[in-house]
Motif scaffolding. Structure first.
Motif, short mmCIF file in Angstrom:
data_model
loop_
_atom_site.label_atom_id
_atom_site.label_comp_id
_atom_site.label_asym_id
_atom_site.label_seq_id
_atom_site.Cartn_x
_atom_site.Cartn_y
_atom_site.Cartn_z
N SER A 139 -81.24 40.28 6.46
CA SER A 139 -80.44 39.81 7.06
C SER A 139 -79.13 40.55 7.65
O SER A 139 -78.79 39.97 9.35
CB SER A 139 -79.65 39.13 6.52
OG SER A 139 -81.06 37.53 6.12
N LEU A 197 -78.63 27.55 13.42
CA LEU A 197 -78.15 28.58 11.75
C LEU A 197 -78.46 27.14 11.04
O LEU A 197 -78.82 27.33 9.92
CB LEU A 197 -77.33 29.78 12.21
CG LEU A 197 -77.44 30.22 10.56
CD1 LEU A 197 -77.20 31.93 11.04
CD2 LEU A 197 -76.29 30.07 10.02
N ARG A 198 -77.48 26.66 11.40
CA ARG A 198 -76.95 25.39 10.49
C ARG A 198 -78.39 24.58 10.53
O ARG A 198 -78.59 23.62 9.16
CB ARG A 198 -75.35 24.86 10.89
CG ARG A 198 -74.31 26.05 9.88
CD ARG A 198 -72.82 25.98 10.21
NE ARG A 198 -72.82 26.64 10.09
CZ ARG A 198 -72.34 28.43 10.67
NH1 ARG A 198 -73.01 28.57 11.42
NH2 ARG A 198 -71.45 28.44 9.73
N TRP A 231 -81.26 24.34 11.14
CA TRP A 231 -82.32 25.06 10.35
C TRP A 231 -82.33 25.28 8.83
O TRP A 231 -83.26 24.78 8.11
CB TRP A 231 -82.82 26.64 10.84
CG TRP A 231 -83.27 26.37 12.46
CD1 TRP A 231 -83.72 27.32 13.85
CD2 TRP A 231 -84.87 26.21 12.79
NE1 TRP A 231 -84.01 26.77 15.04
CE2 TRP A 231 -84.86 26.45 14.06
CE3 TRP A 231 -85.75 25.98 11.35
CZ2 TRP A 231 -86.12 25.50 14.58
CZ3 TRP A 231 -86.63 25.08 12.20
CH2 TRP A 231 -87.12 25.71 13.55
N LYS A 232 -80.86 25.78 8.75
CA LYS A 232 -80.66 26.43 7.40
C LYS A 232 -81.16 24.23 6.59
O LYS A 232 -81.28 24.64 5.56
CB LYS A 232 -79.13 26.23 6.89
CG LYS A 232 -79.06 26.27 5.75
CD LYS A 232 -77.98 27.08 5.30
CE LYS A 232 -76.74 26.90 3.80
NZ LYS A 232 -75.59 27.14 3.43
N VAL A 257 -83.59 23.97 3.66
CA VAL A 257 -83.96 23.84 2.25
C VAL A 257 -84.48 21.97 1.66
O VAL A 257 -85.01 21.99 1.68
CB VAL A 257 -81.82 23.51 2.20
CG1 VAL A 257 -81.87 22.83 0.80
CG2 VAL A 257 -81.43 24.32 2.40
N LEU A 298 -83.72 31.96 2.32
CA LEU A 298 -83.56 31.32 3.26
C LEU A 298 -82.04 32.09 4.37
O LEU A 298 -82.35 31.83 5.27
CB LEU A 298 -82.19 30.47 2.21
CG LEU A 298 -81.80 29.30 3.68
CD1 LEU A 298 -83.04 28.55 4.42
CD2 LEU A 298 -81.29 28.04 3.44
N TYR A 299 -81.18 33.12 3.48
CA TYR A 299 -80.65 33.80 4.78
C TYR A 299 -81.77 34.58 5.49
O TYR A 299 -81.08 34.92 6.50
CB TYR A 299 -79.87 34.53 3.75
CG TYR A 299 -78.19 33.69 4.12
CD1 TYR A 299 -78.29 33.19 2.87
CD2 TYR A 299 -77.50 33.55 3.98
CE1 TYR A 299 -76.75 33.18 2.15
CE2 TYR A 299 -76.64 32.97 4.41
CZ TYR A 299 -76.16 32.57 3.17
OH TYR A 299 -74.82 31.55 3.07
N ILE A 346 -83.12 32.36 8.23
CA ILE A 346 -82.28 31.85 9.29
C ILE A 346 -81.12 32.67 9.51
O ILE A 346 -80.90 32.41 10.93
CB ILE A 346 -81.38 30.29 8.23
CG1 ILE A 346 -79.89 30.88 7.70
CG2 ILE A 346 -82.36 29.03 7.73
CD1 ILE A 346 -79.10 29.93 6.98
N GLY A 376 -81.91 31.34 13.45
CA GLY A 376 -81.13 31.21 13.81
C GLY A 376 -79.90 31.25 15.51
O GLY A 376 -79.97 30.57 16.55
#
Length: 188
Positions: A97, A144-145, A147-148, A152, A162-163, A166, A170
């Protein structure tokens, strides 16, 4: 994005995303300062960037395009990308990340800088290509948000997994879409 940014007013170090970054907030010099510079400047960069693709502004209001473009470049080069680089070094999700967010910041700076120098050298084609790349990376704040939420909802991965996912998706798809667009434009 405005709603996400708004939650950090007034300045506090224990809300939203910062709740899981308390060791960085308390132990890393200037982390909180760079975080807030990044969050607050990024919203202006997003808004400024969207105006740059208006045909009306490009054709009829060139001075507006030029001035907003200078604002965009200044904010990215002196605030958003450097602060993103700094906080990227401390990203959640471990090494992969961190590499992603640091790479994103470096490319964002580079593409914006090249876009700016291209127009200074009156190279409109390169200016447009580099600024499209720059905004693709700017827009990663949004993707990014998105895809998050998708990941989820569909897979319920652990937060660190997850981090790691994304952090890359992202921005890489955004850049690939722009490269595909530029490739097709070069064929015309």
């Amino acid at each position: 994005m405005i709603k996400l940014t708004w939650q950090y007013i007034p300045l506090r170090n224990d809300i939203s995303f910062l709740q899981i970054k308390q060791s960085e907030v308390n132990e890393i010099p200037f982390y909180l300062y760079f975080f807030y510079v990044h969050v607050y400047s990024a919203i202006f960069v997003l808004l400024a960037g969207f105006t740059q693709f208006s045909n009306y502004i490009l054709e009829k209001k060139k001075s507006i395009h030029k001035n907003i473009g200078k604002f965009y470049v200044f904010i990215v080069l002196f605030l958003s990308a450097p602060s993103g680089l700094y906080i990227g070094v401390f990203a959640n999700g471990g090494f992969y990340s961190k590499v992603s967010f640091v790479t994103l910041s470096i490319l964002w700076f580079y593409f914006t800088f090249k876009g700016f120098t291209s127009i200074k050298n009156k190279n409109l084609k390169d200016h447009k290509a580099f600024m499209l790349r720059s905004f693709a990376l700017t827009f990663s704040a949004v993707t990014l948000r998105l895809w998050k939420v998708v990941f989820v909802y569909l897979f319920q991965p652990s937060p660190m997994d997850l981090y790691q996912i994304i952090a890359w998706i992202g921005w890489i798809p955004n850049l690939l879409i722009i490269e595909y667009y530029l490739y097709n434009q070069s064929k015309k």
